[in-house]
Structures are given as structure tokens and as C-alpha cells.
Design an enzyme around this catalytic site. Structure first.
Site, PDB file in Angstrom:
ATOM      1  N   ASP A 165      -2.697   5.660  -2.861  1.00 21.46           N
ATOM      2  CA  ASP A 165      -2.043   4.530  -2.202  1.00 21.46           C
ATOM      3  C   ASP A 165      -1.312   3.753  -3.296  1.00 21.46           C
ATOM      4  O   ASP A 165      -1.819   3.631  -4.422  1.00 21.46           O
ATOM      5  CB  ASP A 165      -3.082   3.601  -1.549  1.00 21.46           C
ATOM      6  N   HIS A 206      -7.794  -0.022  -3.530  1.00 17.49           N
ATOM      7  CA  HIS A 206      -6.712  -0.890  -4.009  1.00 17.49           C
ATOM      8  C   HIS A 206      -7.174  -1.803  -5.145  1.00 17.49           C
ATOM      9  O   HIS A 206      -8.210  -2.440  -5.051  1.00 17.49           O
ATOM     10  CB  HIS A 206      -6.101  -1.710  -2.872  1.00 17.49           C
ATOM     11  N   CYS A 258      -0.643  -7.951  -1.286  1.00 18.15           N
ATOM     12  CA  CYS A 258      -0.615  -6.831  -0.336  1.00 18.15           C
ATOM     13  C   CYS A 258       0.582  -6.886   0.603  1.00 18.15           C
ATOM     14  O   CYS A 258       1.223  -5.867   0.867  1.00 18.15           O
ATOM     15  CB  CYS A 258      -1.850  -6.859   0.550  1.00 18.15           C
ATOM     16  N   ASP A 296      -5.687  -4.538  -6.198  1.00 22.87           N
ATOM     17  CA  ASP A 296      -5.123  -5.885  -6.246  1.00 22.87           C
ATOM     18  C   ASP A 296      -6.011  -7.017  -5.715  1.00 22.87           C
ATOM     19  O   ASP A 296      -5.545  -8.149  -5.556  1.00 22.87           O
ATOM     20  CB  ASP A 296      -3.707  -5.927  -5.636  1.00 22.87           C
ATOM     21  N   ASP A 353       0.828  -1.218   0.000  1.00 24.92           N
ATOM     22  CA  ASP A 353       0.000   0.000   0.000  1.00 24.92           C
ATOM     23  C   ASP A 353       0.853   1.254   0.000  1.00 24.92           C
ATOM     24  O   ASP A 353       0.407   2.311  -0.463  1.00 24.92           O
ATOM     25  CB  ASP A 353      -0.889   0.047   1.254  1.00 24.92           C
TER      26      ASP A 353
HETATM   27  O1  DAV Z   1     -11.638  -6.458  -1.962  1.00 18.98           O
HETATM   28  O2  DAV Z   1     -11.522  -5.603   0.005  1.00 18.98           O
HETATM   29  C1  DAV Z   1      -8.703  -5.395  -0.737  1.00 18.98           C
HETATM   30  C2  DAV Z   1      -7.423  -4.857  -1.294  1.00 18.98           C
HETATM   31  C3  DAV Z   1      -6.354  -4.883  -0.313  1.00 18.98           C
HETATM   32  N1  DAV Z   1      -5.123  -4.309  -0.820  1.00 18.98           N
HETATM   33  C4  DAV Z   1     -11.099  -5.724  -1.139  1.00 18.98           C
HETATM   34  C5  DAV Z   1      -9.861  -4.987  -1.548  1.00 18.98           C
END
Ligand code: DAV
Length: 371
Positions: free
Chosen positions: A200, A249, A355, A251, A112
């Protein structure tokens, strides 16, 4: 770029070239931070985390560290150099002339905070007040790399002020409802305003000359414009995924596996008009397999789609969380060798296998995949 374990070289241009050196986060001293605008917008309305904060229970910290240590040991066994951050005291408040919050977050997940593009590692602005000082966990490593690699560029994006002007007050309610959230997300009305550049690092995917950046809660349009000006030799593309009521995010939404192949979350499909660069260059975007779980583990910010938050070790090899049986099966069918890694009990600390890592070195150079 040649690599040897004795010599630090920072070099990584994409998400899939053979990985040789990586940072793996730590769960030590991780806190559930107090309420604040951008963080609250991400906590699902029915979450067990609403209304409570403080240091996470020690036994969950120990368990998460055990899994992260095992993951690091497995990577080392495969010949990958693994570095770990140095935890700061996250129980301390974060205070600047512009804001105060009573505790910080943790040194998870590194993805992040740190964006590696070529020889550069860039500290993101972040958009949560509790994560404003998180880069300090990585400063000992940044210092070391800077001393050991004469070509390493250590950069930091301008620290944002994070006053109330950064957040839309409409999001300051825990009773918005998923329907309205989906409507807002489709309209690209997110919790963060355009007061100042915010991003981020985990909203960015690297495809050689092209950077694909998600516009959502944690990254605003000014943040994307800042990245465009900062990386003048790259093409920076803005994407958004309307099916996600809590868009932070990229990913767990869009996962490149190798040149020409990307997994896309079937609930968060990339809109047709944003697919052109991939279609025109023969890239295939396939629906990711369903997650194996119906709900996230306790005290977790992320959705069940951490199933697709995988770490690609090279274009034929991928680490998938060991309980994600459908995702592993799909990877196998797509011709990838699957390395199962147990990590689910660390999900609550900020995410999955992608992550909890940050690239330092992958073989290969900056290629143009979308000529
Ligand atoms: O689907 O909650 C999580 C991404 C974490 N980097 C989600 C996204």
C-alpha cells in the site's frame, strides 16, 4: 521546480517541503466491505465492525464530506490547489478470474493508493480484494495530469492476484488475542504471505533519495523489493514496528515533520538496529504526544493514533486534527505553527489528515538527507 496554479506539474520528493497541489479524498458511497482475509486481520477483535458490512450510513457520509470539503477549502485559501477524485460505484462487486468480493471500499483515503515520488505517481498493488479497483477513482485526475504535464510519469504496480495463497490462514480468526498478535508482529509474521509483491502506498515515507517502507500486514518483503527495483536511484529501507498488533500503514507510527525531526509512536518504537541512518545523520526521533481520545470513533478501522497522522504544509506549518489537544501542544513546543482541522468524524472512512490527502506538488528537489 517553479509552480503556478494554472499549470499542472507533478513534483514531490518528501513529506514536508512547501505543499502547493494536493488531492483530497471523498467519502461518497463509502462501504464497509464484506469479510476477507487481509481486511479482517486489521479489524480489532473488539470492534463494532465485526460481522457487518454494507454502505455506510448516509448521515455519516454527509458529515465526513462536510469535513473533507472544509479541509479542502481551508487549503485553497492558503493558496494550495486542491483536486478531488471522481467516485466509482463502490456497491459493485470486485471480481477477477482469481477472486470475488461483494463490494468495494471507497475513494478514501488517497494516500493508501497513490505514491508520489518526484515526477511520478505510482498506483500501489493494494492487498485487500475490496480495494483492487480503487485506483479507478483517481484515473480522471491521472489522465488530466498526464495531458497537462509532459514530464509526469503515471505508473501502476503489477496488479496482484490476491488468491488465498496471499494470506496466512492463521490470521483467519477473530479470537487470536492481542498477546499472540504482538508476538507474531515481533516475529514479522503478518497476514500477507510472500506469494507475490504487495504494498500500500501509505506504508512508504519519502525522505528525498531515501524511501522508508514499513513491512507489515499491507506490505510484504516482495513489495519492498519491487519498490527497490522500480526506484533504482533511491535507497529503500525496510522498517517494522513490533509494538503494533495491527500493523498497517506507517503514517500513524512514524511522522517526519522537517529535515532532522521525526515523531515516533511511543507504543510502536523503531527498533534500535533500524535507527542507525537517522542517528548517524543527526536526526532526532521524539515520542509523539498521547492521543486525546481513549477509543476510535464508531465503525473505524484505525487506532486512536490518528492523532499523529498530520499533514505538514511546510517545514514550519502543520495541520493537526482539532480535538487532538496534546498533539497540537507538542507541535507548538517543537516550533511548528499549528493549523487545527476538524476531521475526527471522517476517521472511520480510512484515516486522518495525512491519509485523506495525496501529494501532487511540493516545492524543492530530491535531496540526500542521509549522505
Ligand atoms: O494506527 O490504526 C492507521 C493508519 C491509516 N493510514 C492505525 C494505523
Amino acid at each position: 521546480m517553479s509552480w503556478s496554479p494554472e499549470k499542472t506539474v507533478v513534483n514531490s520528493w518528501n513529506e514536508w517541503d512547501p505543499l502547493k497541489h494536493v488531492i483530497v479524498g471523498r467519502a461518497d458511497d463509502c462501504h464497509i466491505p464484506p469479510e476477507e482475509p487481509a481486511l479482517d486481520a486489521k479489524v480489532p477483535e473488539d470492534s463494532d465492525m465485526r460481522g457487518q458490512w454494507g454502505r455506510r450510513p448516509q448521515e455519516t457520509i454527509d458529515r465526513a464530506n462536510e469535513l473533507l470539503d472544509n479541509f479542502a477549502a481551508m487549503l485553497k485559501k492558503r493558496g494550495i490547489r486542491v483536486d478531488r477524485p471522481t467516485c466509482i460505484d463502490h456497491s459493485l462487486p470486485a471480481t477477477t478470474p482469481d477472486f470475488h468480493t461483494d463490494s468495494q471500499f471507497g475513494c478514501m483515503p488517497p494516500r493508501d493508493v497513490l505514491l508520489t515520488v518526484g515526477h511520478e505517481m505510482l498506483e500501489a498493488t493494494m492487498s485487500y480484494r475490496c480495494r483492487w479497483f480503487e485506483y479507478l477513482n483517481y484515473r480522471p485526475l491521472m489522465q488530466q495530469y498526464w495531458e497537462e504535464d509532459p514530464n509526469f510519469r503515471h505508473e501502476a504496480a503489477p496488479k496482484p492476484r490476491l488468491t488465498d495463497a496471499d494470506y496466512h490462514p492463521d490470521y483467519l480468526s477473530d479470537k487470536i488475542g492481542v498477546e499472540k498478535r504482538l508476538k507474531w508482529a515481533a516475529e514479522k509474521f503478518f497476514v500477507t504471505t510472500e506469494e507475490e509483491p504487495l504494498f500500500d502506498a501509505a506504508d512508504v515515507l519519502r525522505f528525498g533519495r531515501d524511501l522508508v517502507v514499513q513491512h507489515g500486514f499491507t506490505t510484504n518483503m516482495k513489495g519492498i523489493e519491487w519498490l527497490r527495483r522500480h526506484f533504482p536511484d533511491h535507497r529503500v529501507h525496510t522498517v517494522n514496528f513490533p509494538g503494533d498488533p495491527y500493523p498497517i500503514h506507517i503514517d500513524a507510527t512514524f511522522t517526519p515533520l522537517r529535515p532532522g525531526l521525526i515523531l515516533n509512536n511511543p507504543q510502536r518504537r523503531l527498533p534500535d538496529d533500524q535507527r542507525r541512518m537517522f542517528n548517524d545523520n543527526g536526526w532526532e526521533i521524539v515520542d509523539a504526544a498521547q492521543p486525546a481520545h481513549n477509543a476510535p470513533p464508531p465503525l473505524c478501522y484505525s487506532s486512536t493514533w490518528l492523532s499523529m497522522n498530520v499533514l505538514v504544509l511546510d517545514p514550519k506549518t502543520v495541520c493537526v486534527e482539532a480535538s487532538e489537544v496534546y498533539q497540537m501542544e507538542q507541535m507548538d513546543k517543537l516550533g511548528m505553527e499549528v493549523v487545527p482541522v476538524e476531521l475526527r468524524d471522517a476517521y472511520a472512512f480510512g484515516g486522518g489528515l495525512h491519509c485523506c490527502t495525496a501529494d501532487v506538488f511540493r516545492e524543492g528537489n530530491c535531496e540526500d538527507y542521509f549522505p
